[in-house]
Design a protein around this motif. Structure first.
Motif, PDB file in Angstrom:
ATOM      1  N   MET A  65       0.976  -1.344   0.173  1.00 36.41           N
ATOM      2  CA  MET A  65      -0.048  -0.042   0.006  1.00 36.41           C
ATOM      3  C   MET A  65       0.873   1.343  -0.054  1.00 36.41           C
ATOM      4  SD  MET A  65      -3.204   0.727   2.640  1.00 36.41           S
ATOM      5  CE  MET A  65      -3.843  -0.811   2.229  1.00 36.41           C
ATOM      6  N   TRP A  66       1.936   1.290   0.720  1.00 35.63           N
ATOM      7  CA  TRP A  66       2.832   2.440   0.803  1.00 35.63           C
ATOM      8  C   TRP A  66       3.405   2.687  -0.468  1.00 35.63           C
ATOM      9  CZ3 TRP A  66       4.362   6.688   3.213  1.00 35.63           C
ATOM     10  CH2 TRP A  66       5.413   7.073   2.938  1.00 35.63           C
ATOM     11  N   ARG A  67       4.093   1.397  -1.207  1.00 37.86           N
ATOM     12  CA  ARG A  67       4.734   1.468  -2.536  1.00 37.86           C
ATOM     13  C   ARG A  67       3.563   2.189  -3.550  1.00 37.86           C
ATOM     14  NH1 ARG A  67       8.234  -3.897  -3.296  1.00 37.86           N
ATOM     15  NH2 ARG A  67       9.666  -3.464  -1.206  1.00 37.86           N
ATOM     16  N   GLY A  68       2.531   1.483  -3.461  1.00 38.30           N
ATOM     17  CA  GLY A  68       1.446   2.062  -4.606  1.00 38.30           C
ATOM     18  C   GLY A  68       1.074   3.458  -4.311  1.00 38.30           C
ATOM     19  N   GLY A  69       0.971   3.996  -3.130  1.00 39.47           N
ATOM     20  CA  GLY A  69       0.430   5.037  -2.827  1.00 39.47           C
ATOM     21  C   GLY A  69       1.703   6.523  -2.635  1.00 39.47           C
ATOM     22  N   PHE A  70       2.778   6.000  -2.183  1.00 38.15           N
ATOM     23  CA  PHE A  70       3.857   7.035  -1.871  1.00 38.15           C
ATOM     24  C   PHE A  70       5.117   6.742  -1.960  1.00 38.15           C
ATOM     25  CE2 PHE A  70      -0.032   7.584   0.730  1.00 38.15           C
ATOM     26  CZ  PHE A  70      -0.396   8.855   0.424  1.00 38.15           C
ATOM     27  N   GLY A  71       5.409   5.482  -2.686  1.00 41.21           N
ATOM     28  CA  GLY A  71       6.669   4.693  -2.688  1.00 41.21           C
ATOM     29  C   GLY A  71       7.492   5.308  -3.968  1.00 41.21           C
ATOM     30  N   SER A  72       6.951   6.183  -4.781  1.00 48.76           N
ATOM     31  CA  SER A  72       7.921   6.786  -5.821  1.00 48.76           C
ATOM     32  C   SER A  72       7.124   7.828  -6.468  1.00 48.76           C
ATOM     33  CB  SER A  72       7.895   5.485  -7.069  1.00 48.76           C
ATOM     34  OG  SER A  72       6.399   5.670  -7.606  1.00 48.76           O
ATOM     35  N   TRP A  73       7.733   8.632  -7.205  1.00 48.42           N
ATOM     36  CA  TRP A  73       7.246   9.919  -7.685  1.00 48.42           C
ATOM     37  C   TRP A  73       6.005   9.729  -8.684  1.00 48.42           C
ATOM     38  CZ3 TRP A  73       6.454  14.328  -6.628  1.00 48.42           C
ATOM     39  CH2 TRP A  73       6.219  15.455  -7.573  1.00 48.42           C
ATOM     40  N   PHE A  74       6.015   8.558  -9.292  1.00 46.41           N
ATOM     41  CA  PHE A  74       4.908   8.361 -10.069  1.00 46.41           C
ATOM     42  C   PHE A  74       3.497   8.196  -9.168  1.00 46.41           C
ATOM     43  CE2 PHE A  74       2.080   4.972 -11.699  1.00 46.41           C
ATOM     44  CZ  PHE A  74       1.359   5.598 -12.774  1.00 46.41           C
ATOM     45  N   SER A  75       3.888   7.192  -8.001  1.00 39.84           N
ATOM     46  CA  SER A  75       2.630   6.826  -7.205  1.00 39.84           C
ATOM     47  C   SER A  75       2.207   8.110  -6.411  1.00 39.84           C
ATOM     48  CB  SER A  75       3.311   5.724  -6.235  1.00 39.84           C
ATOM     49  OG  SER A  75       4.333   6.166  -5.620  1.00 39.84           O
ATOM     50  N   ILE A  76       3.161   9.112  -6.122  1.00 39.60           N
ATOM     51  CA  ILE A  76       2.911  10.282  -5.400  1.00 39.60           C
ATOM     52  C   ILE A  76       1.907  11.051  -6.201  1.00 39.60           C
ATOM     53  CG2 ILE A  76       3.629  12.488  -4.327  1.00 39.60           C
ATOM     54  CD1 ILE A  76       6.141  10.731  -3.336  1.00 39.60           C
ATOM     55  N   GLN A  77       2.312  11.207  -7.492  1.00 35.84           N
ATOM     56  CA  GLN A  77       1.339  12.031  -8.092  1.00 35.84           C
ATOM     57  C   GLN A  77       0.033  11.339  -8.435  1.00 35.84           C
ATOM     58  OE1 GLN A  77       3.816  14.121 -11.712  1.00 35.84           O
ATOM     59  NE2 GLN A  77       4.730  12.052 -11.492  1.00 35.84           N
ATOM     60  N   ASN A  78       0.160  10.132  -8.561  1.00 35.47           N
ATOM     61  CA  ASN A  78      -1.145   9.342  -8.735  1.00 35.47           C
ATOM     62  C   ASN A  78      -2.040   9.738  -7.468  1.00 35.47           C
ATOM     63  OD1 ASN A  78      -3.157   7.828  -9.838  1.00 35.47           O
ATOM     64  ND2 ASN A  78      -2.254   5.763  -9.015  1.00 35.47           N
ATOM     65  N   SER A  79      -1.596   9.569  -6.233  1.00 33.20           N
ATOM     66  CA  SER A  79      -2.146   9.813  -5.108  1.00 33.20           C
ATOM     67  C   SER A  79      -2.530  11.305  -4.983  1.00 33.20           C
ATOM     68  CB  SER A  79      -1.227   9.614  -3.927  1.00 33.20           C
ATOM     69  OG  SER A  79      -0.697   8.181  -3.945  1.00 33.20           O
ATOM     70  N   LEU A  80      -1.899  12.114  -5.398  1.00 29.41           N
ATOM     71  CA  LEU A  80      -2.375  13.680  -5.302  1.00 29.41           C
ATOM     72  C   LEU A  80      -3.612  13.762  -6.362  1.00 29.41           C
ATOM     73  CD1 LEU A  80       1.088  15.533  -5.312  1.00 29.41           C
ATOM     74  CD2 LEU A  80      -0.558  15.256  -3.437  1.00 29.41           C
ATOM     75  N   SER A  81      -3.526  13.060  -7.618  1.00 29.10           N
ATOM     76  CA  SER A  81      -4.606  13.340  -8.318  1.00 29.10           C
ATOM     77  C   SER A  81      -5.929  12.468  -7.788  1.00 29.10           C
ATOM     78  CB  SER A  81      -4.233  12.394  -9.860  1.00 29.10           C
ATOM     79  OG  SER A  81      -3.141  13.195 -10.258  1.00 29.10           O
TER      80      SER A  81
END
Length: 380
Positions: A65-81
């Motif tokens: 869950m952490w990797r999918g939500g905040f583990g990379s810049w791509f996932s962080i951007q996805n979470s922000l969206s």
């Protein structure tokens, strides 16, 4: 024999150094943070038991869950969206809550705001882009504001319970959206998935420079900040807090409770309608069944976890957006349904509702405790 000279007590030192007012300020605000955090932890523990029951590792799940939500810049951007519409959806719950109202029908305002914005964008095809986007935003805000404002009017003038009416009106709004999308506004080219005609590229809301996140995130954060200023720094917000504490007392003081209720619910619905407009203009490109993605219902959880504080909504919405964004990775890595995150959200919501019973029970969080002359008395 020399007598011991007693020093000043702790209370005097705190007064002299200005610490006691700071401790009172902390005590006044710490309760909401501590209890909400405890509820979040308890909810995750219960969810861990659920994951163990289905034969999976909770540690692996939270890592995924952490990797999918905040583990990379791509996932962080996805979470922000994912978090961007939650900011506005949560305000649809938080603003009426300051008046003591529980409005849970933001999903209806979102879908109607999206359909209205799509219809305006198609009807004004060929007009200047700035004007069309502006009118789409105004249309989305108006649609959502009228819809939820009607809930407030029913509550004040006809004594209809706002929780029930807003929920029922959300189902009506979704049915109305489906009718419009599959009927009068349907694009003949949309065969498998009925939708309105796609917006021209010039009418789409773009991304923040250097990020794969649309401008709806900035709009949502700005809306939260302005809502906080409205509640905490204006006479309307002060009047709303008084009315939320005791309607009879507010009326005795001469406050116009009716306009306050209708105005705050309309503003709340306007924010949700704006979320629908941004989903159409920045994400979907047209209005279709995907507008009913559940952002309005997740916004309820965000608002309650943030204790209806517009500023606290910002980090909570991003956190819930990250949990939602991790659903796909959980499905691929752990062979669990994508809806697993919905189970977590449901457990969190139940625990948060239960945690409401603990507010006001802990003396440590009572600022009056720090004003008592016998508290922290002693020698140094």
């Amino acid at each position: 024999m020399t007598e011991a000279v007693s020093g000043p007590d702790v209370r005097t030192i705190l007064d002299a150094r200005g610490y006691r007012p700071a401790l009172e300020w902390i005590a006044r605000r710490a309760e909401a943070f501590v209890i909400a955090l405890a509820a979040l932890v308890v909810g995750m523990v219960l969810f861990s038991l659920f994951i163990l029951a289905v034969g999976k590792s909770p540690v692996q799940l939270y890592e995924t869950m952490w990797r999918g939500g905040f583990g990379s810049w791509f996932s962080i951007q996805n979470s922000l969206s994912r978090g961007a519409p939650l900011l506005l959806a949560a305000l649809c719950v938080a603003l009426p809550a300051r008046l003591g109202l529980v409005v849970i029908g933001g999903e209806g305002a979102i879908v109607l705001g999206g359909v209205t914005a799509a219809a305006i964008g198609v009807a004004l095809n060929g007009a200047p882009s700035f004007l069309v986007i502006l009118l789409m935003g105004v249309g989305g805000v108006a649609a959502g504001g009228i819809w939820i404002g009607a809930v407030g009017a029913l509550r004040h003038y006809r004594a209809v319970n706002e929780t029930i009416s807003s929920l029922l009106m959300a189902y009506i709004a979704i049915a109305l959206m489906n009718h419009l999308v599959e009927g009068p506004l349907r694009d003949p080219a949309s065969l498998n998935k009925p939708s309105t005609q796609p917006l021209a590229d010039i009418y789409r809301v773009g991304n923040i420079p250097g990020m794969e996140v649309h401008w709806g995130l900035v709009v949502g954060i700005l809306a939260c900040v302005l809502s906080w200023l409205l509640i905490e720094k204006t006479r309307w917000g002060f009047a709303a807090r008084i009315a939320g504490g005791n309607v009879r007392a507010a009326q005795v003081q001469g406050l116009a409770v009716g306009p306050l209720i209708v105005g705050f619910t309309a503003l709340a619905g306007g924010f949700a309608g704006l979320a629908g407009m941004l989903e159409v203009a920045a994400v979907q490109g047209s209005a279709n069944a995907s507008l009913a993605a559940g952002y309005g219902y997740t916004g309820i959880l965000v608002a309650f976890l943030a204790r209806h504080n517009p500023l606290a909504i910002i980090p909570v919405a991003i956190l819930l957006g990250g949990i939602d964004a991790s659903g796909g990775l959980i499905q691929r890595r752990m062979d669990l349904p994508d809806a697993t995150v919905l189970v977590l959200q449901g457990m969190l919501f139940i625990v948060i509702l239960f945690s409401e019973t603990f507010y006001g029970r802990f003396k440590l969080f009572n600022p009056d405790l720090w004003q008592r002359p016998d508290f922290l008395k002693g020698t140094v």
